[in-house]
Motif scaffolding. Structure first.
Motif, PDB file in Angstrom:
ATOM      1  N   THR A 131       0.833  -1.200   0.000  1.00 16.16           N
ATOM      2  CA  THR A 131       0.000   0.000   0.000  1.00 16.16           C
ATOM      3  C   THR A 131       0.869   1.252   0.000  1.00 16.16           C
ATOM      4  OG1 THR A 131      -1.723  -1.176   1.157  1.00 16.16           O
ATOM      5  CG2 THR A 131      -1.834   1.209   1.229  1.00 16.16           C
ATOM      6  N   ALA A 132       1.955   1.242   0.744  1.00 14.07           N
ATOM      7  CA  ALA A 132       2.822   2.418   0.843  1.00 14.07           C
ATOM      8  C   ALA A 132       3.464   2.771  -0.496  1.00 14.07           C
ATOM      9  CB  ALA A 132       3.904   2.185   1.894  1.00 14.07           C
ATOM     10  N   ASP A 133       3.535   1.813  -1.411  1.00 12.41           N
ATOM     11  CA  ASP A 133       4.148   2.055  -2.717  1.00 12.41           C
ATOM     12  C   ASP A 133       3.175   2.710  -3.700  1.00 12.41           C
ATOM     13  OD1 ASP A 133       6.458   0.873  -1.774  1.00 12.41           O
ATOM     14  OD2 ASP A 133       5.959  -1.103  -2.608  1.00 12.41           O
ATOM     15  N   LYS A 134       1.917   2.829  -3.335  1.00 11.19           N
ATOM     16  CA  LYS A 134       0.904   3.359  -4.244  1.00 11.19           C
ATOM     17  C   LYS A 134       0.642   4.825  -3.938  1.00 11.19           C
ATOM     18  CE  LYS A 134      -1.228  -1.127  -4.785  1.00 11.19           C
ATOM     19  NZ  LYS A 134      -2.299  -1.998  -4.393  1.00 11.19           N
ATOM     20  N   SER A 135       0.345   5.600  -4.972  1.00 12.79           N
ATOM     21  CA  SER A 135       0.051   7.015  -4.784  1.00 12.79           C
ATOM     22  C   SER A 135      -1.274   7.170  -4.042  1.00 12.79           C
ATOM     23  CB  SER A 135      -0.035   7.721  -6.135  1.00 12.79           C
ATOM     24  OG  SER A 135      -1.230   7.348  -6.798  1.00 12.79           O
ATOM     25  N   PRO A 136      -1.453   8.297  -3.350  1.00 11.12           N
ATOM     26  CA  PRO A 136      -2.733   8.528  -2.664  1.00 11.12           C
ATOM     27  C   PRO A 136      -3.914   8.528  -3.641  1.00 11.12           C
ATOM     28  CG  PRO A 136      -1.085  10.120  -1.947  1.00 11.12           C
ATOM     29  CD  PRO A 136      -0.484   9.335  -3.076  1.00 11.12           C
ATOM     30  N   GLU A 137      -3.680   9.049  -4.851  1.00 11.62           N
ATOM     31  CA  GLU A 137      -4.751   9.072  -5.850  1.00 11.62           C
ATOM     32  C   GLU A 137      -5.156   7.662  -6.263  1.00 11.62           C
ATOM     33  OE1 GLU A 137      -1.869  10.808  -6.180  1.00 11.62           O
ATOM     34  OE2 GLU A 137      -2.604  12.838  -5.815  1.00 11.62           O
ATOM     35  N   LEU A 138      -4.148   6.803  -6.451  1.00 13.50           N
ATOM     36  CA  LEU A 138      -4.433   5.425  -6.837  1.00 13.50           C
ATOM     37  C   LEU A 138      -5.154   4.689  -5.717  1.00 13.50           C
ATOM     38  CD1 LEU A 138      -4.234   3.101  -8.821  1.00 13.50           C
ATOM     39  CD2 LEU A 138      -1.951   2.621  -7.934  1.00 13.50           C
ATOM     40  N   LEU A 139      -4.705   4.899  -4.488  1.00 12.71           N
ATOM     41  CA  LEU A 139      -5.371   4.260  -3.343  1.00 12.71           C
ATOM     42  C   LEU A 139      -6.822   4.706  -3.245  1.00 12.71           C
ATOM     43  CD1 LEU A 139      -2.615   4.419  -0.590  1.00 12.71           C
ATOM     44  CD2 LEU A 139      -3.546   2.384  -1.689  1.00 12.71           C
ATOM     45  N   ALA A 140      -7.058   6.021  -3.386  1.00 13.23           N
ATOM     46  CA  ALA A 140      -8.424   6.537  -3.311  1.00 13.23           C
ATOM     47  C   ALA A 140      -9.261   5.963  -4.441  1.00 13.23           C
ATOM     48  CB  ALA A 140      -8.420   8.063  -3.358  1.00 13.23           C
ATOM     49  N   SER A 141      -8.655   5.851  -5.625  1.00 14.46           N
ATOM     50  CA  SER A 141      -9.367   5.300  -6.774  1.00 14.46           C
ATOM     51  C   SER A 141      -9.760   3.851  -6.524  1.00 14.46           C
ATOM     52  CB  SER A 141      -8.491   5.403  -8.025  1.00 14.46           C
ATOM     53  OG  SER A 141      -9.145   4.831  -9.126  1.00 14.46           O
ATOM     54  N   ILE A 142      -8.823   3.090  -5.962  1.00 12.01           N
ATOM     55  CA  ILE A 142      -9.099   1.683  -5.646  1.00 12.01           C
ATOM     56  C   ILE A 142     -10.206   1.593  -4.608  1.00 12.01           C
ATOM     57  CG2 ILE A 142      -8.129  -0.385  -4.550  1.00 12.01           C
ATOM     58  CD1 ILE A 142      -5.404   0.494  -5.868  1.00 12.01           C
ATOM     59  N   GLN A 143     -10.120   2.448  -3.585  1.00 14.92           N
ATOM     60  CA  GLN A 143     -11.106   2.424  -2.510  1.00 14.92           C
ATOM     61  C   GLN A 143     -12.481   2.862  -3.002  1.00 14.92           C
ATOM     62  OE1 GLN A 143      -9.126   4.973   0.241  1.00 14.92           O
ATOM     63  NE2 GLN A 143      -7.771   3.371   1.006  1.00 14.92           N
ATOM     64  N   ASN A 144     -12.514   3.744  -3.972  1.00 14.33           N
ATOM     65  CA  ASN A 144     -13.785   4.259  -4.484  1.00 14.33           C
ATOM     66  C   ASN A 144     -14.239   3.526  -5.738  1.00 14.33           C
ATOM     67  OD1 ASN A 144     -14.227   6.311  -2.544  1.00 14.33           O
ATOM     68  ND2 ASN A 144     -12.636   7.526  -3.527  1.00 14.33           N
ATOM     69  N   GLY A 145     -13.707   2.375  -5.986  1.00 15.36           N
ATOM     70  CA  GLY A 145     -14.131   1.597  -7.137  1.00 15.36           C
ATOM     71  C   GLY A 145     -13.751   2.225  -8.463  1.00 15.36           C
ATOM     72  N   GLY A 146     -12.689   3.018  -8.494  1.00 14.27           N
ATOM     73  CA  GLY A 146     -12.226   3.614  -9.744  1.00 14.27           C
ATOM     74  C   GLY A 146     -12.888   4.927 -10.101  1.00 14.27           C
ATOM     75  N   HIS A 147     -13.680   5.504  -9.204  1.00 11.31           N
ATOM     76  CA  HIS A 147     -14.405   6.736  -9.524  1.00 11.31           C
ATOM     77  C   HIS A 147     -13.489   7.917  -9.796  1.00 11.31           C
ATOM     78  CE1 HIS A 147     -18.227   4.887  -8.831  1.00 11.31           C
ATOM     79  NE2 HIS A 147     -17.894   4.542  -7.597  1.00 11.31           N
ATOM     80  N   ILE A 148     -12.352   7.983  -9.123  1.00  6.32           N
ATOM     81  CA  ILE A 148     -11.432   9.101  -9.338  1.00  6.32           C
ATOM     82  C   ILE A 148     -10.837   9.022 -10.732  1.00  6.32           C
ATOM     83  CG2 ILE A 148      -9.231  10.105  -8.632  1.00  6.32           C
ATOM     84  CD1 ILE A 148     -10.079   9.585  -5.755  1.00  6.32           C
ATOM     85  N   ALA A 149     -10.410   7.843 -11.131  1.00  3.27           N
ATOM     86  CA  ALA A 149      -9.856   7.683 -12.482  1.00  3.27           C
ATOM     87  C   ALA A 149     -10.914   8.044 -13.515  1.00  3.27           C
ATOM     88  CB  ALA A 149      -9.353   6.263 -12.685  1.00  3.27           C
ATOM     89  N   SER A 150     -12.134   7.648 -13.269  1.00  2.00           N
ATOM     90  CA  SER A 150     -13.231   7.957 -14.179  1.00  2.00           C
ATOM     91  C   SER A 150     -13.460   9.473 -14.251  1.00  2.00           C
ATOM     92  CB  SER A 150     -14.506   7.251 -13.708  1.00  2.00           C
ATOM     93  OG  SER A 150     -15.588   7.624 -14.508  1.00  2.00           O
ATOM     94  N   ALA A 151     -13.425  10.142 -13.122  1.00  2.00           N
ATOM     95  CA  ALA A 151     -13.609  11.598 -13.093  1.00  2.00           C
ATOM     96  C   ALA A 151     -12.477  12.296 -13.837  1.00  2.00           C
ATOM     97  CB  ALA A 151     -13.687  12.093 -11.649  1.00  2.00           C
ATOM     98  N   GLU A 152     -11.251  11.797 -13.673  1.00  2.00           N
ATOM     99  CA  GLU A 152     -10.105  12.368 -14.384  1.00  2.00           C
ATOM    100  C   GLU A 152     -10.282  12.215 -15.898  1.00  2.00           C
ATOM    101  OE1 GLU A 152      -7.338  14.138 -13.633  1.00  2.00           O
ATOM    102  OE2 GLU A 152      -8.183  14.319 -11.633  1.00  2.00           O
ATOM    103  N   ARG A 153     -10.714  11.039 -16.328  1.00  2.00           N
ATOM    104  CA  ARG A 153     -10.954  10.823 -17.756  1.00  2.00           C
ATOM    105  C   ARG A 153     -12.020  11.771 -18.274  1.00  2.00           C
ATOM    106  NH1 ARG A 153     -10.486   5.560 -16.282  1.00  2.00           N
ATOM    107  NH2 ARG A 153     -12.731   5.236 -16.236  1.00  2.00           N
ATOM    108  N   GLU A 154     -13.081  11.956 -17.505  1.00  2.00           N
ATOM    109  CA  GLU A 154     -14.167  12.842 -17.929  1.00  2.00           C
ATOM    110  C   GLU A 154     -13.690  14.290 -18.022  1.00  2.00           C
ATOM    111  OE1 GLU A 154     -17.598  13.770 -19.611  1.00  2.00           O
ATOM    112  OE2 GLU A 154     -16.944  11.730 -19.154  1.00  2.00           O
ATOM    113  N   ARG A 155     -12.854  14.734 -17.062  1.00  2.00           N
ATOM    114  CA  ARG A 155     -12.304  16.092 -17.134  1.00  2.00           C
ATOM    115  C   ARG A 155     -11.448  16.257 -18.381  1.00  2.00           C
ATOM    116  NH1 ARG A 155     -12.510  16.009 -11.606  1.00  2.00           N
ATOM    117  NH2 ARG A 155     -10.521  15.003 -11.287  1.00  2.00           N
ATOM    118  N   GLY A 156     -10.648  15.239 -18.706  1.00  2.00           N
ATOM    119  CA  GLY A 156      -9.819  15.289 -19.909  1.00  2.00           C
ATOM    120  C   GLY A 156     -10.672  15.336 -21.163  1.00  2.00           C
ATOM    121  N   ARG A 157     -11.737  14.569 -21.166  1.00  2.00           N
ATOM    122  CA  ARG A 157     -12.673  14.551 -22.298  1.00  2.00           C
ATOM    123  C   ARG A 157     -13.344  15.913 -22.456  1.00  2.00           C
ATOM    124  NH1 ARG A 157     -15.716  11.240 -25.432  1.00  2.00           N
ATOM    125  NH2 ARG A 157     -17.972  11.478 -25.390  1.00  2.00           N
TER     126      ARG A 157
END
Length: 112
Positions: free
Chosen positions: A13-39
């Motif tokens: 866990t310590a090797d993962k970024s806070p963003e990645l950890l949050a994304s994993i914990q939130n079922g990938g919602h952060i990554a999805s939001a980032e993609r949508e902002r880029g779109r």
């Protein structure tokens, strides 16, 4: 022994970024939001290029797209109210829209 065998090859866990950890914990919602902002940004960029907005009009357009009102735009860009109104007028005229909602609708309609 046993713990090492179970975790071998699994990043700690310590090797993962806070963003990645949050994304994993939130079922990938952060990554999805980032993609949508880029779109959304790509759609905005396409509108600016298609309608040949100037550099300053592009800056104002991006704030309008975010939902900022004229007062917030003038403060954000440190310009007068008259200058903000003029930029907004020119943007609306170039895009053939009559209000901020039509501008946002135009962005949403873009194919990228």
């Amino acid at each position: 022994g046993e713990l090492a065998r179970r975790t071998k090859g699994t990043p700690r866990t310590a090797d993962k970024s806070p963003e990645l950890l949050a994304s994993i914990q939130n079922g990938g919602h952060i990554a999805s939001a980032e993609r949508e902002r880029g779109r959304f940004k790509r759609k905005c960029d396409k509108v600016c290029e298609t309608y040949l907005l100037s550099k300053r009009e592009t800056e104002v357009f991006q704030l309008l797209a975010k939902g900022y009102n004229m007062s917030r735009i003038k403060d954000e860009l440190v310009i007068s109210e008259g200058t903000a109104k003029t930029h907004i007028f020119h943007i609306y005229k170039k895009l053939d829209v009559h209000n901020q909602q039509e501008l946002i609708d135009l962005i949403d309609e873009q194919d990228i």
